[in-house]
Write an enzyme that holds these catalytic residues in place. Structure first.
Site, mmCIF file in Angstrom:
data_model
loop_
_atom_site.group_PDB
_atom_site.id
_atom_site.type_symbol
_atom_site.label_atom_id
_atom_site.label_comp_id
_atom_site.label_asym_id
_atom_site.label_seq_id
_atom_site.Cartn_x
_atom_site.Cartn_y
_atom_site.Cartn_z
ATOM 1 N N ARG A 74 -38.853 -13.196 9.245
ATOM 2 C CA ARG A 74 -39.336 -11.815 9.125
ATOM 3 C C ARG A 74 -39.110 -11.310 7.700
ATOM 4 O O ARG A 74 -38.104 -11.619 7.077
ATOM 5 C CB ARG A 74 -38.612 -10.900 10.118
ATOM 6 C CG ARG A 74 -39.082 -11.044 11.554
ATOM 7 C CD ARG A 74 -38.406 -10.051 12.470
ATOM 8 N NE ARG A 74 -36.986 -10.319 12.615
ATOM 9 C CZ ARG A 74 -36.023 -9.700 11.965
ATOM 10 N NH1 ARG A 74 -36.310 -8.708 11.126
ATOM 11 N NH2 ARG A 74 -34.764 -10.029 12.149
ATOM 12 N N TYR A 202 -45.679 -15.907 10.721
ATOM 13 C CA TYR A 202 -44.345 -16.056 11.324
ATOM 14 C C TYR A 202 -44.199 -15.164 12.569
ATOM 15 O O TYR A 202 -44.601 -13.980 12.538
ATOM 16 C CB TYR A 202 -43.242 -15.719 10.301
ATOM 17 C CG TYR A 202 -41.899 -15.730 10.978
ATOM 18 C CD1 TYR A 202 -41.314 -16.939 11.355
ATOM 19 C CD2 TYR A 202 -41.258 -14.551 11.337
ATOM 20 C CE1 TYR A 202 -40.122 -16.965 12.050
ATOM 21 C CE2 TYR A 202 -40.058 -14.558 12.020
ATOM 22 C CZ TYR A 202 -39.494 -15.768 12.378
ATOM 23 O OH TYR A 202 -38.319 -15.796 13.079
ATOM 24 N N LYS A 211 -41.660 -7.816 18.178
ATOM 25 C CA LYS A 211 -40.895 -6.815 17.421
ATOM 26 C C LYS A 211 -41.729 -5.556 17.176
ATOM 27 O O LYS A 211 -41.213 -4.438 17.230
ATOM 28 C CB LYS A 211 -40.436 -7.400 16.088
ATOM 29 C CG LYS A 211 -39.604 -8.673 16.227
ATOM 30 C CD LYS A 211 -38.376 -8.447 17.049
ATOM 31 C CE LYS A 211 -37.517 -9.699 17.112
ATOM 32 N NZ LYS A 211 -36.339 -9.506 17.951
ATOM 33 N N HIS A 231 -33.016 -4.133 21.419
ATOM 34 C CA HIS A 231 -32.940 -5.535 20.994
ATOM 35 C C HIS A 231 -31.795 -6.190 21.777
ATOM 36 O O HIS A 231 -30.719 -6.442 21.221
ATOM 37 C CB HIS A 231 -32.669 -5.563 19.483
ATOM 38 C CG HIS A 231 -32.835 -6.906 18.842
ATOM 39 N ND1 HIS A 231 -32.175 -7.258 17.687
ATOM 40 C CD2 HIS A 231 -33.588 -7.976 19.188
ATOM 41 C CE1 HIS A 231 -32.523 -8.483 17.341
ATOM 42 N NE2 HIS A 231 -33.370 -8.944 18.231
ATOM 43 N N SER A 253 -30.276 -10.538 15.092
ATOM 44 C CA SER A 253 -31.029 -11.792 15.193
ATOM 45 C C SER A 253 -30.137 -12.987 14.868
ATOM 46 O O SER A 253 -29.327 -12.931 13.940
ATOM 47 C CB SER A 253 -32.193 -11.759 14.198
ATOM 48 O OG SER A 253 -32.932 -10.579 14.382
ATOM 49 N N CYS A 255 -27.645 -14.361 16.436
ATOM 50 C CA CYS A 255 -26.201 -14.220 16.693
ATOM 51 C C CYS A 255 -25.842 -14.694 18.097
ATOM 52 O O CYS A 255 -24.800 -14.308 18.637
ATOM 53 C CB CYS A 255 -25.761 -12.779 16.508
ATOM 54 S SG CYS A 255 -25.701 -12.278 14.786
ATOM 55 N N ASP A 280 -33.991 -11.309 24.394
ATOM 56 C CA ASP A 280 -34.233 -10.634 23.105
ATOM 57 C C ASP A 280 -34.528 -9.142 23.220
ATOM 58 O O ASP A 280 -34.098 -8.379 22.373
ATOM 59 C CB ASP A 280 -35.405 -11.326 22.380
ATOM 60 C CG ASP A 280 -35.484 -10.946 20.902
ATOM 61 O OD1 ASP A 280 -34.427 -10.895 20.241
ATOM 62 O OD2 ASP A 280 -36.595 -10.682 20.418
ATOM 63 N N ARG A 372 -37.943 -22.635 14.939
ATOM 64 C CA ARG A 372 -37.984 -21.941 16.230
ATOM 65 C C ARG A 372 -38.626 -22.773 17.329
ATOM 66 O O ARG A 372 -39.459 -23.632 17.056
ATOM 67 C CB ARG A 372 -38.820 -20.655 16.070
ATOM 68 C CG ARG A 372 -38.221 -19.635 15.109
ATOM 69 C CD ARG A 372 -37.148 -18.868 15.795
ATOM 70 N NE ARG A 372 -36.486 -17.902 14.941
ATOM 71 C CZ ARG A 372 -36.020 -16.728 15.390
ATOM 72 N NH1 ARG A 372 -36.139 -16.398 16.645
ATOM 73 N NH2 ARG A 372 -35.379 -15.921 14.580
HETATM 74 C C1 OXD Z 1 -35.471 -11.913 15.655
HETATM 75 C C2 OXD Z 1 -36.149 -12.699 16.700
HETATM 76 O O1 OXD Z 1 -35.725 -12.131 14.465
HETATM 77 O O2 OXD Z 1 -35.906 -12.428 17.888
HETATM 78 O O3 OXD Z 1 -34.690 -11.038 16.025
HETATM 79 O O4 OXD Z 1 -36.965 -13.576 16.392
HETATM 80 MN MN MN Z 2 -34.577 -10.767 18.104
#
Ligand code: OXD
Ligand code: MN
Length: 602
Positions: A74, A202, A211, A231, A253, A255, A280, A372
């Site tokens: 991002r 992306y 998002k 989130h 993100s 974590c 998420d 990913r």
């Molecule tokens: C982020 C994702 O960047 O979920 O938070 O991809």
């Molecule tokens: Mn996320």
């Protein structure tokens, strides 16, 4: 040529015509979400090189996508919330006036789809039949985006049926453009329920249901309608008495939300079972019974690959063995993917994420750190039976977590909703590879929503307080930190499945049990409150995990002033009071000598 399929919705068709007139594609295809359509798009991707077929015997319907090398995460500095009044967007967002944003992007979209197909993807965020679900339509010239949207959302007829004759759908316009970061923008127009994104393929920039719609635009809408778009993962925990509890967790993100959402109970905790509702995003609504209910608006998982293994997350590892898109992982000679942290040792030779020859002695990593997987929720063996429940699941606890090597204890409990909102508002975390920029730098990330809150975050904090005041049975709120390190720099807590030990204490607290002490920062578990059976962890190690050093907190408290000032009159007075109370308690707990030796940071 336009293939409208069976779509007759006048509002969609009108918008499609307008966008086609601007972007000038060779062909327009309104997607129906069918299997035949998927097969056709995959075939085209294999022909163009957008996808590489993985070993179909071992990993059926799995493909590898390699992105442009500078389009791997991002890009928050290119992401805008365009409101008429800048104050509504807030200091947490980049801002441009809507007319100026459109004037800037219209020439970039003009002719951008020439020579390409324009795909129109109607999609539903949230369970079918739920009054809380929302419809979007994404227009894109990326086949990879179409295939990803098919996994991450409910596409096609289910969305059109939900929409019916209403014009209330989010208009999500996306083009790869020329993929140049100089001409890359992700612009949100919450007052028009619209997103324009150009120049990136992306996930977080291009799968606009995620998002952009389910967090930024949804948070705006949620404020208007009295709910929360967060989130957060959603996890179901069945205890040995067979009672199921649901918890949500906000973590920045990369974590560990996906790992926590798919937690495997340790062998020494028989009778526990974890189920996954989401990893998420959570949409949370107050219900007439005074509780908060959560739905996961997504239909798939877009997870970080490196570190995913049978040891760390067996559920995710099994989940990505079929029907999965991989992005920017390495490729082994047998046509299977590989990444750092895989159970298999590094292959003697492979192609790295950019398709270059790679060996274990190569200087660079084989897989990109933000590579990913995109996998359907139905692949997940622990998927909750409540996943599709239109009413969602009742939430007992909310966790706020972040990546903090120092200062922040393993877990502590907020004294009440207002204090919990303050704990969320003052969250900060070490940055990860999920966004471009330096990794490992401490930054503020209130509620893990800093990059995703679609309006002034001061108003968002107030909205949290307002929602809490409508709940007669609010969830309890906890701060957790799996990432504290010792003097040797090693993690003090084993994490992964053992996080259930912390969750057990959290659920005990929710039931009014569980030992705690009232520390300056909140309710801390006592030394033996967290079950350590089967763990070789000493009292001393647990004490280090739970330690609250007032001297270390002085600077943190001072740093909170910046946050308060940043939001000025938008910062809620109630949270200012929480800050003052924390400052008072910390200063009471500290000796003058300790004040001398304090360290810096948030
Ligand atoms: C982020 C994702 O960047 O979920 O938070 O991809
Ligand atoms: Mn996320």
């Amino acid at each position: 040529m336009t293939d409208k399929g069976t779509v007759t919705h006048a509002g969609i068709l009108k918008w499609v015509d307008e966008v086609a007139a601007l972007t000038k594609p060779d062909r327009v295809l309104i997607c129906d979400g069918s299997e035949g359509e998927r097969e056709q798009i995959v075939k085209e991707c294999l022909a163009t090189g957008e996808l590489i077929e993985l070993n179909q015997t071992r990993m059926p319907r799995c493909y590898l996508h390699r992105s442009a090398p500078h389009d791997v995460a991002r890009t928050e500095h290119l992401t805008y919330v365009c409101t008429n009044n800048q104050d509504d967007s807030g200091p947490n967002n980049n801002w441009m006036a809507p007319a100026a944003a459109k004037a800037k992007l219209t020439p970039l979209f003009d002719g951008a789809m020439r020579g390409r197909t324009m795909f129109v993807v109607p999609f539903l965020m949230g369970p079918s039949g739920s009054e809380f679900s929302k419809v979007g339509v994404e227009i894109t010239d990326s086949r990879y985006v179409v295939l990803s949207m098919r996994i991450m959302t409910r596409v096609g007829r289910v969305a059109l049926e939900h929409l019916g004759g209403s014009d209330d759908f989010t208009r999500c316009l996306h083009s790869l453009g020329d993929l140049s970061p100089d001409r890359r923008f992700i612009m949100h127009f919450p007052e028009e329920n619209t997103v324009w994104s150009i120049g990136s393929g992306y996930g977080g920039n291009a799968l606009l249901g995620k998002k952009c719609m389910a967090l930024r635009l949804a948070s705006w809408l949620a404020r208007k309608e009295g709910w929360l778009a967060e989130h957060m993962l959603i996890l179901g925990l069945q205890d040995p008495q067979n009672k199921i509890h649901y918890v949500c967790g906000a973590f920045p993100s990369a974590c560990g939300k996906t790992n926590l959402a798919m937690l495997v109970p340790p062998a020494s905790m028989p009778g526990w079972k974890a189920t996954t509702v989401g990893d998420d995003i959570a949409w949370l609504r107050p219900a007439p019974d005074g509780r908060l209910y959560a739905v996961n608006p997504e239909a798939g998982f877009f997870g970080v690959v490196p570190g995913t293994s049978r040891k760390t997350n067996p559920t995710a590892f099994d989940m990505i063995q079929h029907d999965t898109l991989f992005t920017n992982v390495a490729l082994r000679p047998d046509g299977t993917p590989w990444w750092e942290g895989h159970d298999d040792p590094a292959p003697a030779e492979a192609l790295d994420w950019q398709g270059r020859p790679w060996t274990p002695s190569s200087a660079e990593k084989a897989a990109h750190p933000n590579s990913r997987f995109t996998a359907p929720a139905t692949n997940c063996a622990t998927l909750s039976p409540e996943f599709d429940n239109p009413s969602g699941v009742p939430i007992e606890a909310i966790l706020f977590g972040a990546r903090r090597q120092r200062r922040v204890p393993l877990v502590y409990e907020a004294r009440n909703w207002q204090h919990g909102t303050f704990l969320g508002a003052t969250l900060s975390s070490e940055t990860t590879a999920a966004a471009t920029g330096k990794v490992g730098v401490l930054r503020r990330d209130p509620m893990a929503m800093w990059p995703f809150c679609g309006y002034n975050m001061g108003d968002y904090f107030q909205h949290w307080l307002d929602v809490g005041s409508t709940l007669t049975r609010p969830p309890k709120i906890f701060r957790v930190n799996w990432f504290r390190t010792g003097d040797d720099g090693k993690f003090l807590w084993p994490g992964f499945g053992d996080n259930l030990r912390v969750l057990q204490w959290i659920l005990e607290r929710c039931a009014g049990r569980g030992e705690f002490t009232d520390s300056a920062i909140g309710h801390l578990p006592t030394l033996h409150a967290i079950d350590r059976k089967g763990l070789s962890m000493t009292d001393q190690q647990m004490a280090a995990l739970l330690k609250v050093d007032p001297a270390e907190w002085v600077e943190a408290v001072a740093g909170q002033e910046d946050l308060i000032h940043m939001f000025g009159s938008h910062f809620p007075a109630a949270l200012r009071q929480e800050h003052d109370e924390l400052a008072r308690r910390i200063h009471t707990a500290i000796t003058p000598e300790e004040l001398e030796g304090r360290d810096s940071g948030m």
